[in-house]
Design an enzyme around this catalytic site. Structure first.
Site, short mmCIF file in Angstrom:
data_model
loop_
_atom_site.label_atom_id
_atom_site.label_comp_id
_atom_site.label_asym_id
_atom_site.label_seq_id
_atom_site.Cartn_x
_atom_site.Cartn_y
_atom_site.Cartn_z
N ARG A 23 0.81 -1.23 0.00
CA ARG A 23 0.00 0.00 0.00
C ARG A 23 0.84 1.27 0.00
NH1 ARG A 23 -2.76 -0.43 5.40
NH2 ARG A 23 -0.70 -1.26 5.85
N GLN A 47 11.55 26.58 13.65
CA GLN A 47 11.04 26.94 12.33
C GLN A 47 11.15 25.75 11.39
OE1 GLN A 47 12.54 30.76 11.00
NE2 GLN A 47 12.53 30.11 8.87
N ASP A 48 10.12 25.55 10.55
CA ASP A 48 10.15 24.55 9.49
C ASP A 48 10.12 25.28 8.15
OD1 ASP A 48 10.07 22.52 11.33
OD2 ASP A 48 8.08 21.80 10.81
N HIS A 62 25.17 28.16 2.78
CA HIS A 62 24.62 29.20 3.63
C HIS A 62 24.87 28.94 5.12
CE1 HIS A 62 21.41 29.56 0.25
NE2 HIS A 62 22.52 30.18 -0.08
N LYS A 71 20.31 22.48 11.53
CA LYS A 71 19.27 22.11 10.56
C LYS A 71 19.12 20.60 10.51
CE LYS A 71 20.23 26.07 7.58
NZ LYS A 71 20.70 26.52 6.25
N TYR A 131 13.22 21.34 5.91
CA TYR A 131 14.19 21.38 6.99
C TYR A 131 13.67 22.16 8.19
CZ TYR A 131 15.73 25.84 4.83
OH TYR A 131 15.80 27.10 4.28
N LYS A 168 22.98 35.72 -4.86
CA LYS A 168 23.62 35.62 -3.54
C LYS A 168 24.67 34.50 -3.54
CE LYS A 168 21.19 33.60 -0.38
NZ LYS A 168 20.15 33.34 0.62
#
Length: 181
Positions: A23, A47-48, A62, A71, A131, A168
């Site tokens: 399934r 934070q997500d 970064h 993270k 993340y 950036k």
């Protein structure tokens, strides 16, 4: 949940227990108690984030010089090559990197603690990347190390052309000139 150290011991591959049959599958993508036990300490996430990118997009490398973020990263659709670079001056692995393929089939996650630059390259036609972070996004404190810094020497997979970068990320600096921890 199983945590396996990489060649940089603080960066861990997290593998949830996946239950599957004809399934489909089920797994807990995050359980605070199991995560804390797996990494050996308590971490609060605040934070997500969710990003979607096309093949060949490279996001990173970064980090934030203030409000540094740990993270916990994973892919829910597609595949990426995920990279963490140690930018902690006092670390024996300073300037070293580790890379892991994360994809929708292997369900692996990567724990990247604060003190690392992070990035990923999309290997599939598209990828959806999720993340959790241990601190809030602070654009004034965000920095980028250029993805192809020869001193770091990341061996990015071939995606059939040059990576697609944001302005950036094109303007990222070399590790030797970067603000580090």
């Amino acid at each position: 949940m199983k945590a396996t150290p990489t060649s940089i011991p603080d960066v861990l591959v997290i593998e949830p227990k996946v239950f599957g049959d004809a399934r489909g599958f089920f797994f807990e993508s995050f359980n605070q108690k199991a995560f804390d036990e797996a990494i050996g300490k308590h971490v609060d996430f605040v934070q997500d984030n969710h990003s979607r990118s096309a093949k060949g997009v490279l996001r990173g490398l970064h980090y934030q010089v203030q409000q540094p973020q740990g993270k916990l990263v994973r892919v829910v659709r597609g595949a990426v090559f995920d990279v963490a670079v140690d930018i902690r001056k006092s670390s024996p692995t300073f300037g070293k990197w580790v890379g892991v393929e994360l994809n929708e089939d292997n369900h692996k996650q990567l724990w990247v603690p604060a003190g690392f630059a992070h990035g990923f390259l999309v290997l599939s036609e598209t990828a959806e990347f999720l993340y959790k972070t241990t601190d809030y996004y602070a654009p004034a404190h965000e920095r980028a190390i250029v993805w192809n810094d020869p001193a770091v020497g990341i061996r990015w997979p071939d995606v059939g052309g040059a990576p697609v970068l944001s302005k950036k990320d094109e303007d990222g600096c070399l590790l030797q000139a970067a603000e580090v921890f």
